[in-house]
Design an enzyme around this catalytic site. Sequence first.
Site, PDB file in Angstrom:
ATOM      1  N   SER A  65     -16.571  78.783 106.709  1.00 38.57           N
ATOM      2  CA  SER A  65     -16.194  80.003 105.992  1.00 38.57           C
ATOM      3  C   SER A  65     -17.225  80.377 104.934  1.00 38.57           C
ATOM      4  CB  SER A  65     -14.834  79.790 105.312  1.00 38.57           C
ATOM      5  OG  SER A  65     -14.574  80.805 104.365  1.00 38.57           O
TER       6      SER A  65
ATOM      7  N   TYR B 167     -17.956  87.124 105.198  1.00 36.89           N
ATOM      8  CA  TYR B 167     -17.295  88.254 104.574  1.00 36.89           C
ATOM      9  C   TYR B 167     -18.418  89.112 104.019  1.00 36.89           C
ATOM     10  CZ  TYR B 167     -12.494  86.469 104.682  1.00 36.89           C
ATOM     11  OH  TYR B 167     -11.250  86.049 105.080  1.00 36.89           O
TER      12      TYR B 167
ATOM     13  N   THR C  38     -16.207  88.759 109.935  1.00 39.24           N
ATOM     14  CA  THR C  38     -14.763  89.016 109.907  1.00 39.24           C
ATOM     15  C   THR C  38     -14.532  90.500 109.660  1.00 39.24           C
ATOM     16  OG1 THR C  38     -14.279  86.778 109.186  1.00 39.24           O
ATOM     17  CG2 THR C  38     -12.609  88.443 108.723  1.00 39.24           C
TER      18      THR C  38
ATOM     19  N   LYS D  93     -14.942  88.972 114.407  1.00 39.60           N
ATOM     20  CA  LYS D  93     -13.663  88.255 114.416  1.00 39.60           C
ATOM     21  C   LYS D  93     -12.578  89.141 113.823  1.00 39.60           C
ATOM     22  CE  LYS D  93     -11.436  84.229 112.221  1.00 39.60           C
ATOM     23  NZ  LYS D  93     -10.762  84.753 111.021  1.00 39.60           N
TER      24      LYS D  93
ATOM     25  N   HIS E 274      -6.152  86.817 112.084  1.00 43.00           N
ATOM     26  CA  HIS E 274      -6.382  86.078 110.832  1.00 43.00           C
ATOM     27  C   HIS E 274      -5.205  85.133 110.552  1.00 43.00           C
ATOM     28  CE1 HIS E 274      -9.358  86.751 107.378  1.00 43.00           C
ATOM     29  NE2 HIS E 274      -8.628  85.763 106.925  1.00 43.00           N
TER      30      HIS E 274
HETATM   31  C1  LIG Z   1      -6.060  78.608 104.557  1.00 39.53           C
HETATM   32  C2  LIG Z   1      -6.762  79.575 105.451  1.00 39.53           C
HETATM   33  C3  LIG Z   1      -7.969  80.126 105.044  1.00 39.53           C
HETATM   34  C4  LIG Z   1      -8.638  81.018 105.872  1.00 39.53           C
HETATM   35  N1  LIG Z   1      -9.844  81.502 105.469  1.00 39.53           N
HETATM   36  C5  LIG Z   1     -10.537  82.317 106.287  1.00 39.53           C
HETATM   37  C6  LIG Z   1     -11.831  82.757 105.929  1.00 39.53           C
HETATM   38  O1  LIG Z   1     -12.375  82.386 104.881  1.00 39.53           O
HETATM   39  N2  LIG Z   1     -12.464  83.613 106.774  1.00 39.53           N
HETATM   40  C7  LIG Z   1     -11.892  84.049 107.943  1.00 39.53           C
HETATM   41  O2  LIG Z   1     -12.506  84.814 108.685  1.00 39.53           O
HETATM   42  N3  LIG Z   1     -10.676  83.609 108.333  1.00 39.53           N
HETATM   43  C8  LIG Z   1      -9.998  82.767 107.523  1.00 39.53           C
HETATM   44  N4  LIG Z   1      -8.764  82.305 107.942  1.00 39.53           N
HETATM   45  C9  LIG Z   1      -8.237  82.693 109.265  1.00 39.53           C
HETATM   46  C10 LIG Z   1      -8.644  81.677 110.365  1.00 39.53           C
HETATM   47  O3  LIG Z   1     -10.015  81.791 110.660  1.00 39.53           O
HETATM   48  C11 LIG Z   1      -7.908  81.913 111.689  1.00 39.53           C
HETATM   49  O4  LIG Z   1      -8.036  83.259 112.070  1.00 39.53           O
HETATM   50  C12 LIG Z   1      -6.434  81.532 111.692  1.00 39.53           C
HETATM   51  O5  LIG Z   1      -6.123  80.553 110.728  1.00 39.53           O
HETATM   52  C13 LIG Z   1      -6.079  81.029 113.066  1.00 39.53           C
HETATM   53  O6  LIG Z   1      -4.734  80.823 113.199  1.00 39.53           O
HETATM   54  P1  LIG Z   1      -3.990  79.376 113.129  1.00 39.53           P
HETATM   55  O7  LIG Z   1      -4.094  78.929 111.710  1.00 39.53           O
HETATM   56  O8  LIG Z   1      -2.619  79.739 113.538  1.00 39.53           O
HETATM   57  O9  LIG Z   1      -4.656  78.429 114.098  1.00 39.53           O
HETATM   58  C14 LIG Z   1      -8.081  81.406 107.120  1.00 39.53           C
HETATM   59  C15 LIG Z   1      -6.865  80.841 107.518  1.00 39.53           C
HETATM   60  C16 LIG Z   1      -6.208  79.930 106.712  1.00 39.53           C
HETATM   61  C17 LIG Z   1      -4.910  79.333 107.192  1.00 39.53           C
HETATM   62  O1  LIG Z   2      -9.425  84.607 104.487  1.00 44.92           O
HETATM   63  C1  LIG Z   2      -8.407  84.083 104.103  1.00 44.92           C
HETATM   64  O2  LIG Z   2      -7.408  84.052 104.829  1.00 44.92           O
HETATM   65  C2  LIG Z   2      -8.309  83.469 102.813  1.00 44.92           C
HETATM   66  O3  LIG Z   2      -7.343  82.835 102.615  1.00 44.92           O
HETATM   67  C3  LIG Z   2      -9.333  83.592 101.735  1.00 44.92           C
HETATM   68  C4  LIG Z   2      -9.273  82.745 100.664  1.00 44.92           C
HETATM   69  C5  LIG Z   2     -10.209  82.840  99.647  1.00 44.92           C
HETATM   70  C6  LIG Z   2     -11.188  83.795  99.665  1.00 44.92           C
HETATM   71  C7  LIG Z   2     -11.240  84.666 100.741  1.00 44.92           C
HETATM   72  C8  LIG Z   2     -10.323  84.562 101.778  1.00 44.92           C
END
Ligand SMILES: Cc1cc2nc3c(=O)[nH]c(=O)nc-3n(C[C@H](O)[C@H](O)[C@H](O)COP(=O)(O)O)c2cc1C
Ligand SMILES: O=C(O)C(=O)c1ccccc1
Length: 355
Positions: free
Chosen positions: A108, A132, A158, A225, A249
């Site tokens: 990330s 991002y 994303t 994504k 997401h």
């Molecule tokens: C705690 C957490 C933080 C996440 N942070 C990001 C992120 O920084 N960037 C992003 O594109 N997606 C982020 N996501 C989304 C994940 O990439 C992904 O799309 C999603 O968690 C997939 O679903 P699942 O958790 O049911 O397997 C985040 C998801 C979670 C649960």
């Molecule tokens: O992308 C996300 O889902 C997410 O939780 C997050 C957390 C910190 C900064 C940016 C996104």
Amino acid sequence: MQMPALTLQDYRRLAQERMERPVWDFFEGGAGEEHTLAANERAFDRVRLRPTVLRPAAGPDTTCKILGRTWAAPIGVAPMAFHTLAHPDGELATVRAAAARGLPVTVSTFAGRACEELAAAAAGAPLWLQLYCFRDRSVTRRLIERAERAGAEALVLTVDAPRLGRRLRDVRNDFRLPPHIVPANLDGGGFSSPAAHARAELDPSLDWSAVPWLRSVTSLPVLVKGVLTAPDALRAVEAGVDGIIVSNHGGRQLDGVPATLEALPEIAAAVRGACPVLIDGGIRRGRDVLACLALGADAALVGRPVLHGLAAGGEDGVGGVLDILLEELQDAMTLTGTRSLADILPDLVRTGEPW
Ligand SMILES: Cc1cc2nc3c(=O)[nH]c(=O)nc-3n(C[C@H](O)[C@H](O)[C@H](O)COP(=O)(O)O)c2cc1C
Ligand SMILES: O=C(O)C(=O)c1ccccc1
């Protein structure tokens, strides 16, 4: 003695026991009423597998090729912010566990560990960087340059987050990151509430010109994504992306969008092999990966279960989660008579009622 974890659900329980409630809620939660969050997992409960019998498939070949690289299985780790919230080793443990199994990780933008040490830990396994796009493009550009220099092999832009979704659990908990949890690959920093930071810094005016802009600053492959419809998938192909990740997401952005498994078939049909199609959201069993491939995906990414493994046992915990998925996938392939991923065709699944 504690029973060994046999399923990803076991790891989820172990993680919950170890984590403080607000952090748990940040990981687990979704936007709004969390309908989309729930729908992601429930969609897999409607899948019925149609095995072909007496077609021996012991020791099935799970390897696949994505963007010219071989993965041990069509399984990767989805980008998630701040693995350091789950375990002090953070992304380092995640990358070590995945790389040891020949599986890729997408790191990330808000990773808690430096991309140089992660690239070293990947030891040749594919490492991707999720982007991002910030209002200040120079921040994004410096992040790309740093990751590219470290050895990142692809960029995942994303596209479902012109701003962060409204996650009511975090609002109610007034969730703030502990001061030691910081993004290791961004200069600047100095914020405590992820929502506040992302709201201030994410570029809400991002459009498709982001793809040619990325091309102008990097030679790495670019995936998008967060695509959920066929028209957007076609637009992405026209924009020249190297891959599409079907994602909502993890239900954390717009509540009310469909489960990703439901969105997948129309996207796969529109893309028609023009680029790889990946999917994430609700994948909790090896056979869920089989379902994704049958419905047109080239690979599936796993999100929260990796954080569960990490919280439960660091690198070993993530390894345990990935091993369960790999074993369950092999088991499902063996028992459906599927010798290689090429045998996974639409006819392998039917949709029924939830169990
Ligand atoms: C705690 C957490 C933080 C996440 N942070 C990001 C992120 O920084 N960037 C992003 O594109 N997606 C982020 N996501 C989304 C994940 O990439 C992904 O799309 C999603 O968690 C997939 O679903 P699942 O958790 O049911 O397997 C985040 C998801 C979670 C649960
Ligand atoms: O992308 C996300 O889902 C997410 O939780 C997050 C957390 C910190 C900064 C940016 C996104």
